[in-house]
Motif scaffolding. Structure first.
Motif, PDB file in Angstrom:
ATOM      1  N   PHE A  95       0.818  -1.209   0.000  1.00 53.84           N
ATOM      2  CA  PHE A  95       0.000   0.000   0.000  1.00 53.84           C
ATOM      3  C   PHE A  95       0.855   1.264   0.000  1.00 53.84           C
ATOM      4  CE2 PHE A  95      -3.580  -2.700   1.443  1.00 53.84           C
ATOM      5  CZ  PHE A  95      -4.514  -2.285   0.505  1.00 53.84           C
ATOM      6  N   VAL A 145      -8.311   8.496   2.158  1.00 52.47           N
ATOM      7  CA  VAL A 145      -9.094   8.257   3.369  1.00 52.47           C
ATOM      8  C   VAL A 145      -9.235   9.574   4.123  1.00 52.47           C
ATOM      9  CG1 VAL A 145      -8.378   5.848   3.567  1.00 52.47           C
ATOM     10  CG2 VAL A 145      -7.055   7.615   4.739  1.00 52.47           C
ATOM     11  N   GLN A 150      -9.946   5.315   9.181  1.00 52.22           N
ATOM     12  CA  GLN A 150     -10.133   4.798   7.827  1.00 52.22           C
ATOM     13  C   GLN A 150      -8.833   4.213   7.284  1.00 52.22           C
ATOM     14  OE1 GLN A 150     -11.872   7.692   5.208  1.00 52.22           O
ATOM     15  NE2 GLN A 150     -13.947   7.347   5.989  1.00 52.22           N
ATOM     16  N   VAL A 154      -8.436   0.224   6.051  1.00 55.00           N
ATOM     17  CA  VAL A 154      -7.969  -0.252   4.742  1.00 55.00           C
ATOM     18  C   VAL A 154      -7.125  -1.511   4.916  1.00 55.00           C
ATOM     19  CG1 VAL A 154      -6.398   0.292   2.820  1.00 55.00           C
ATOM     20  CG2 VAL A 154      -8.056   1.998   3.596  1.00 55.00           C
ATOM     21  N   GLU A 157      -9.354  -4.525   6.430  1.00 56.57           N
ATOM     22  CA  GLU A 157     -10.214  -5.115   5.415  1.00 56.57           C
ATOM     23  C   GLU A 157      -9.415  -6.013   4.478  1.00 56.57           C
ATOM     24  OE1 GLU A 157     -12.444  -2.061   3.391  1.00 56.57           O
ATOM     25  OE2 GLU A 157     -13.325  -1.353   5.269  1.00 56.57           O
ATOM     26  N   GLU A 158      -8.247  -5.565   4.083  1.00 56.31           N
ATOM     27  CA  GLU A 158      -7.414  -6.367   3.178  1.00 56.31           C
ATOM     28  C   GLU A 158      -6.937  -7.648   3.867  1.00 56.31           C
ATOM     29  OE1 GLU A 158      -5.744  -7.367  -0.403  1.00 56.31           O
ATOM     30  OE2 GLU A 158      -7.075  -5.686   0.021  1.00 56.31           O
TER      31      GLU A 158
END
Length: 172
Positions: A95, A145, A150, A154, A157-158
């Protein structure tokens, strides 16, 4: 369960195994001595002692199997934990590369993910709190974000998505 607690559990099981093995040896020795004495009522006594000794031996075998399973489970969990740490590091790098973060932004973003507040980040990095706030704003903009929560979501969630994929593969 913490590793220390698991190690204590394994050590406790090992002590129980040793104690039961010594008890079994005592009863087996007692049976042998009693067989040499021989008396009609003694045969019932010997049968009871023999059953108890066999029960102790069975318990020793069972505990040995349990101890082995426990040791394998601990090793498996440690391997999984190392893999999860590696996956998280790879995910973070992925990321950060995708967002085009500078080296200083990467440092700040990593500290944000660890839950460190801006003032503490500034103190650790030897910069002004305003500089850290500006870097945070750039990080949030690049990541698209609105803030810390947030940004963290990220990654979570991944990780959960990857975990579900691995779970589904294992279930198939």
């Amino acid at each position: 369960m913490p590793v220390l607690t698991q190690e204590r559990r394994a050590a406790t099981l090992a002590v129980i195994i040793l104690f039961q093995a010594l008890c079994a040896l005592f009863f087996i020795g007692d049976v042998i001595v009693d067989l040499q004495g021989g008396d009609g009522l003694v045969e019932l006594h010997l049968a009871i002692e023999a059953c108890v000794a066999l029960g102790l031996v069975a318990g020793v075998v069972f505990l040995m199997v349990e101890l082995r399973i426990l040791i394998q489970r601990v090793a498996s969990m440690e391997t999984g934990l190392r893999a999860a740490r590696g996956e998280m590091a790879q995910l973070v790098d992925h990321f950060f590369d995708q967002w085009g973060l500078t080296p200083s932004e990467r440092d700040v973003a990593l500290m944000i993910l660890k839950g460190i507040e801006n003032d503490a980040i500034a103190e650790m990095r030897g910069t002004a709190p305003g500089t850290v706030r500006a870097q945070c704003a750039k990080i949030y903009a690049k990541a698209q974000v609105d803030g810390r929560s947030q940004l963290l979501s990220v990654f979570l969630e991944e990780l959960f998505a990857q975990g579900m994929e691995q779970f589904e593969k294992a279930a198939a």
